[in-house]
Design a protein around this motif. Structure first.
Motif, PDB file in Angstrom:
ATOM      1  N   UNK A   1       0.853  -1.168   0.012  1.00  0.00           N
ATOM      2  CA  UNK A   1       0.006   0.031   0.015  1.00  0.00           C
ATOM      3  C   UNK A   1       0.868   1.254  -0.134  1.00  0.00           C
ATOM      4  N   UNK A   2       1.925   1.231   0.760  1.00  0.00           N
ATOM      5  CA  UNK A   2       2.830   2.429   0.962  1.00  0.00           C
ATOM      6  C   UNK A   2       3.636   2.652  -0.469  1.00  0.00           C
ATOM      7  N   UNK A   3       3.799   1.483  -0.987  1.00  0.00           N
ATOM      8  CA  UNK A   3       4.682   1.587  -2.516  1.00  0.00           C
ATOM      9  C   UNK A   3       3.741   2.238  -3.398  1.00  0.00           C
ATOM     10  N   UNK A   4       2.473   1.973  -3.409  1.00  0.00           N
ATOM     11  CA  UNK A   4       1.444   2.513  -4.335  1.00  0.00           C
ATOM     12  C   UNK A   4       1.480   3.901  -3.974  1.00  0.00           C
ATOM     13  N   UNK A   5       1.379   4.571  -2.789  1.00  0.00           N
ATOM     14  CA  UNK A   5       1.185   5.911  -2.359  1.00  0.00           C
ATOM     15  C   UNK A   5       2.440   6.586  -2.753  1.00  0.00           C
ATOM     16  N   UNK A   6       3.753   6.089  -2.357  1.00  0.00           N
ATOM     17  CA  UNK A   6       4.786   6.831  -2.804  1.00  0.00           C
ATOM     18  C   UNK A   6       5.060   6.942  -4.252  1.00  0.00           C
ATOM     19  N   UNK A   7       4.734   5.897  -5.034  1.00  0.00           N
ATOM     20  CA  UNK A   7       4.701   6.011  -6.516  1.00  0.00           C
ATOM     21  C   UNK A   7       4.023   7.105  -6.963  1.00  0.00           C
ATOM     22  N   UNK A   8       2.789   7.349  -6.281  1.00  0.00           N
ATOM     23  CA  UNK A   8       1.992   8.445  -6.904  1.00  0.00           C
ATOM     24  C   UNK A   8       2.483   9.711  -6.423  1.00  0.00           C
ATOM     25  N   UNK A   9       3.201   9.856  -5.278  1.00  0.00           N
ATOM     26  CA  UNK A   9       3.810  11.089  -5.108  1.00  0.00           C
ATOM     27  C   UNK A   9       5.123  11.425  -5.825  1.00  0.00           C
ATOM     28  N   UNK A  10       5.974  10.503  -6.188  1.00  0.00           N
ATOM     29  CA  UNK A  10       6.936  10.361  -7.052  1.00  0.00           C
ATOM     30  C   UNK A  10       7.987  11.537  -6.527  1.00  0.00           C
ATOM     31  N   UNK A  11       8.479  12.471  -7.221  1.00  0.00           N
ATOM     32  CA  UNK A  11       9.297  13.488  -7.084  1.00  0.00           C
ATOM     33  C   UNK A  11       8.495  14.817  -6.699  1.00  0.00           C
ATOM     34  N   UNK A  12       7.298  14.835  -6.755  1.00  0.00           N
ATOM     35  CA  UNK A  12       6.531  15.963  -6.490  1.00  0.00           C
ATOM     36  C   UNK A  12       6.644  16.589  -5.180  1.00  0.00           C
ATOM     37  N   UNK A  13       5.892  17.751  -4.974  1.00  0.00           N
ATOM     38  CA  UNK A  13       6.005  18.290  -3.582  1.00  0.00           C
ATOM     39  C   UNK A  13       4.728  17.858  -2.942  1.00  0.00           C
ATOM     40  N   UNK A  14       4.602  17.983  -1.615  1.00  0.00           N
ATOM     41  CA  UNK A  14       3.679  17.593  -0.666  1.00  0.00           C
ATOM     42  C   UNK A  14       3.707  18.350   0.424  1.00  0.00           C
ATOM     43  N   UNK A  15       2.587  17.967   1.323  1.00  0.00           N
ATOM     44  CA  UNK A  15       2.546  18.998   2.622  1.00  0.00           C
ATOM     45  C   UNK A  15       2.458  17.707   3.622  1.00  0.00           C
ATOM     46  N   UNK A  16       2.784  18.194   4.941  1.00  0.00           N
ATOM     47  CA  UNK A  16       2.968  17.218   5.975  1.00  0.00           C
ATOM     48  C   UNK A  16       1.876  17.623   7.132  1.00  0.00           C
ATOM     49  N   UNK A  17       1.078  16.568   7.243  1.00  0.00           N
ATOM     50  CA  UNK A  17       0.146  16.689   8.590  1.00  0.00           C
ATOM     51  C   UNK A  17       0.587  15.755   9.705  1.00  0.00           C
ATOM     52  N   UNK A  18       0.722  15.828  10.695  1.00  0.00           N
ATOM     53  CA  UNK A  18       1.260  15.406  11.963  1.00  0.00           C
ATOM     54  C   UNK A  18       0.117  15.667  13.130  1.00  0.00           C
ATOM     55  N   UNK A  19      -0.042  14.637  13.793  1.00  0.00           N
ATOM     56  CA  UNK A  19      -0.620  14.915  15.274  1.00  0.00           C
ATOM     57  C   UNK A  19      -0.295  13.716  16.038  1.00  0.00           C
ATOM     58  N   UNK A  20      -0.304  13.980  17.333  1.00  0.00           N
ATOM     59  CA  UNK A  20      -0.079  12.887  18.441  1.00  0.00           C
ATOM     60  C   UNK A  20      -1.412  12.368  19.239  1.00  0.00           C
ATOM     61  N   UNK A  21      -1.451  11.352  19.503  1.00  0.00           N
ATOM     62  CA  UNK A  21      -2.510  10.779  20.642  1.00  0.00           C
ATOM     63  C   UNK A  21      -2.152   9.351  21.036  1.00  0.00           C
ATOM     64  N   UNK A  22      -2.587   9.182  22.188  1.00  0.00           N
ATOM     65  CA  UNK A  22      -2.260   8.024  22.957  1.00  0.00           C
ATOM     66  C   UNK A  22      -3.293   6.636  22.390  1.00  0.00           C
ATOM     67  N   UNK A  23      -2.833   5.675  22.245  1.00  0.00           N
ATOM     68  CA  UNK A  23      -3.747   4.657  21.977  1.00  0.00           C
ATOM     69  C   UNK A  23      -4.442   4.019  23.455  1.00  0.00           C
ATOM     70  N   UNK A  24      -4.975   3.079  23.303  1.00  0.00           N
ATOM     71  CA  UNK A  24      -5.966   2.478  24.425  1.00  0.00           C
ATOM     72  C   UNK A  24      -4.892   2.079  25.698  1.00  0.00           C
TER      73      UNK A  24
END
Length: 775
Positions: A258-281
């Motif tokens: 799945x990650x391979x499919x996503x990163x092939x879509x991005x390629x060498x293009x620009x992107x934005x980064x969204x990050x958040x933190x949370x604790x699991x159960x």
């Protein structure tokens, strides 16, 4: 043996005993400069480490902006075309700005000095002016590099291994193995797609035989007679492809594909980064990472992993992100936007994650999550204005009293149900699909978007039922404290102040709720978001001008319906705190100017303050791209200035060319009718591609993509945390981090999961470890 023989130490300057503790293969560093020597791993684990690195592939950040430095009298840098010229063995370290050789690191004989072997393994190669060193490192057919490359090929060619030679297979055995593996992959795909547990209620290995995975494999066998015989009949007891380790390997293969499919879509293009933190159960801190990019004019936000962080400091967060980028060949230099929820460790001006990334990449502009800002506006007003604060405090107390037990919550629902049935019988309300749904009170939260609005809206609908429950608690409850709270709430709920602030905040929150829902769309762009914010501010301004009279009409109707005493607005206002103090104002003046106007003005002011997080000049320049009203905001000088905000995307020559291209562009699109009814830059980009104008006006289209990449809200990250809490529940809290990450990736990215075929999973499954059976 250790009493008689001394253990041999590895050669080299950094020699350490070969006996080391086994390491977690999922935590191996991806950047070549962070790796320890291969001889420093546990001897029984070296082959596993080698195979893990070969599966991950060479660290080749092709989209990285390789730094230039002076060597001699010329500026030199790493040339990304060397990745194609020298194959998969060449690696580049972003941290050290040096080149390394993967196959020599993993397999080389300790023959130092040949072809700069030490430089490509331990120290790194950075003499960019001496490109012949790369060819010298490869050497002739018997060089250290080529011998290491031959070992690389032998390790990955398992069919010729000694273990396979001893365990001979005929075609029948191979076919049966393929059928068993295919059935296990089908079962895993269904469970991943539905976010269901694999091994019983607690994901423990002891619960394997009552787990969903084994039941699905049996079900597949029952539906297919051939599969059933092979899976459950002829398979040896230790090779049925249902063991916990097999399940984890299959999940890992799915996640990597799945990650391979996503990163092939991005390629060498620009992107934005969204990050958040949370604790699991299990109270472990997890960091979710989402990338926003543009593919075929469609804005996509893709979840790329949950990272377990032991230390929540910004340095640890940035290090985790860099490791993730290095593992998948991404570069921090390609980031064009950052989106967080506003937490101090994320967006701190001096030490936050935002600041650390912007020091490395000045074009990674930070955008405060718009939907979070809407909720923070409400909280800010509740803290600043005393009467609104008291109102929300009483609402919180109401939740504690009414929702304290299931019995009281059921009383509210049953009372509301009886009133609805009576109203339907009297013909007072309509019936139909979706109407008259069962309601309940929900506790508002500062970080749950729209929770205050939902609570107040349900309170209006359930008002008589709530009063009945309060009366029951006051008369029938055994606790004196609850009786006093219920009595105070009844007095407050029969007051005009409650009705006034309830309807005032309900109207204000209704405006912001519509905006919040619109901002949470995945394909929302920054210009539409700003436009929606301006529209909401105009609605608030209009509400301040002529909204008080309309608000009084609603309040009067509500008071009359529930027998609440209505205040005569023309009477002289009496201060409830000090009744002896005479005032010269009427109730209308007090409620309109000192309450209504003050609260609305605070909202308008907060909107102006909080939605100025992004540089106002940057947004002003982006507004020139807006196609509304026949490109009325178009300004070539502002768009040239916008290109200056992104020096890594537009060279000096391209900026000069852009100015001429913009004038030709605006004349061309205004003459085309298809560009006349566009509603935003997303539509503009789509139509440009459909008409192939993105090829003629490539620089303008590049500006469009940069504007689309900027994040609007962190809704996608919040959805990922919701999926994490579905996968890892209180009953299944023993899931390891790698297994959790694989399950959540597949549960969130269903589109990518659908693109993964069983053959892809089988191929990766076979090469990731030495398997007893071969396909």
């Amino acid at each position: 043996m250790e009493k008689f023989l001394k253990r041999k130490t590895s050669s080299g300057n950094n020699s350490t005993p070969t006996t080391q503790r086994k390491v977690d293969l999922d935590d191996l560093p991806s950047d070549p400069s962070d790796r320890k020597r291969i001889s420093q791993f546990h001897p029984n684990q070296i082959d596993e480490v080698r195979r893990k690195y070969l599966l991950k592939g060479s660290c080749q950040p092709r989209g990285h902006d390789f730094p230039r430095r002076m060597i001699g009298n010329k500026g030199r840098r790493f040339n990304p075309t060397w990745f194609d010229q020298y194959g998969n063995w060449l690696e580049y370290s972003v941290k050290a700005d040096k080149a390394f050789c993967l196959c020599c690191y993993l397999f080389r004989d300790h023959c130092s000095g040949q072809g700069g072997n030490d430089a490509f393994v331990t120290d790194g190669f950075s003499s960019w002016n001496k490109t012949e060193r790369l060819a010298i490192h490869v050497g002739d057919i018997n060089s250290c590099h080529n011998r290491a490359l031959k070992k690389w090929e032998d390790l990955m060619r398992q069919n010729q291994s000694i273990a396979v030679a001893f365990h001979k297979q005929n075609d029948i055995v191979k076919n049966e193995y393929r059928i068993r593996l295919n059935a296990s992959i089908d079962a895993a795909r269904f469970l991943l797609n539905s976010a269901l547990p694999f091994r019983g209620h607690d994901e423990s290995e002891e619960s394997l035989h009552r787990g969903n995975f084994l039941e699905l494999v049996k079900l597949i066998g029952n539906q297919n007679e051939v599969v059933g015989k092979v899976t459950l009949g002829n398979a040896p007891g230790n090779n049925q492809m249902v063991a916990p380790s097999i399940q984890k390997d299959i999940v890992h293969c799915f996640a990597q594909e799945v990650l391979k499919y996503i990163f092939e879509e991005i390629g060498d293009d620009v992107f934005s980064l969204l990050v958040d933190e949370s604790s699991d159960i299990s109270k472990k801190e997890q960091m979710a990472v989402v990338l926003r990019y543009v593919k075929c004019v469609i804005v996509k936000e893709r979840f790329v992993g949950i990272v377990h962080v032991m230390d929540t400091s910004v340095v640890s967060l940035k290090s985790a992100i860099e490791s993730l980028f290095a593992e998948h060949g991404l570069s921090m230099k390609k980031v064009r936007g950052q989106g967080y929820d506003g937490a101090s460790n994320m967006r701190g001006q001096f030490n936050g994650l935002k600041a650390l990334i912007m020091r490395e990449n000045s074009s990674a502009y930070y955008v405060h999550c718009f939907a979070h800002q809407l909720q923070l506006v409400v909280v800010e007003v509740a803290h600043k204005y005393i009467e609104v604060g008291k109102f929300f405090d009483m609402i919180a107390t109401l939740m504690n009293v009414v929702c304290a037990s299931c019995k009281r919550a059921d009383m509210v629902r049953e009372s509301q149900k009886e009133k609805v049935q009576e109203a339907i019988g009297n013909g007072e309300i309509e019936t139909g699909i979706g109407l008259n749904q069962e309601l309940s009170l929900g506790r508002p939260g500062d970080t749950r978007w729209g929770s205050h609005y939902k609570t107040l809206k349900h309170l209006v609908d359930l008002f008589p039922s709530v009063i009945e429950v309060l009366d029951y608690v006051e008369n029938a409850c055994d606790k004196p404290s609850s009786q006093r709270q219920a009595n105070d709430l009844q007095i407050f709920f029969q007051s005009f102040d409650l009705v006034f602030y309830l309807h005032l905040m309900l109207h204000i929150l209704g405006l912001t709720d519509s905006l919040s829902q619109a901002l949470q769309r995945k394909d929302q762009d920054i210009l539409n978001a700003i436009s929606l914010v301006k529209s909401t501010k105009r609605e608030l301004q209009q509400f301040r001008v002529d909204g008080f009279c309309r608000l009084l009409e609603k309040i009067s109707s509500f008071c009359k319906k529930y027998d609440i005493e209505m205040v005569n607005m023309e009477d002289v206002y009496v201060n409830q705190k000090n009744r002896r103090q005479r005032t010269n104002i009427t109730y209308r003046h007090y409620y309109e100017f000192e309450c209504f106007n003050t609260v609305v003005d605070m909202q308008i002011q907060e909107f102006g303050d909080r939605f100025d997080e992004v540089s106002s000049e940057l947004l002003t320049c982006m507004a020139s791209l807006n196609p509304l009203y026949s490109f009325c905001d178009f300004d070539p000088s502002k768009l040239v200035r916008l290109a200056e905000f992104y020096p890594d995307d537009f060279s000096d020559e391209e900026r000069r060319t852009l100015e001429h291209q913009l004038r030709l562009y605006i004349d061309n699109v205004k003459q085309d009718e298809i560009f006349g009814n566009l509603k935003g830059i997303s539509d503009l980009g789509r139509v440009m591609v459909e008409t192939r104008k993105h090829l003629a006006f490539s620089l303008v289209y590049r500006l469009l993509k940069l504007a689309l990449v900027l994040p609007v809200a962190t809704a996608t990250v919040e959805r990922c945390f919701s999926a994490m809490k579905i996968v890892k529940t209180s009953l299944r809290n023993r899931i390891c981090d790698a297994f959790l990450n694989g399950c959540v990736i597949c549960a969130v990215e269903k589109e990518g999961l659908a693109h993964v075929t069983n053959e892809d999973v089988m191929t990766r499954f076979q090469v990731m470890k030495t398997r007893r059976e071969r396909l």
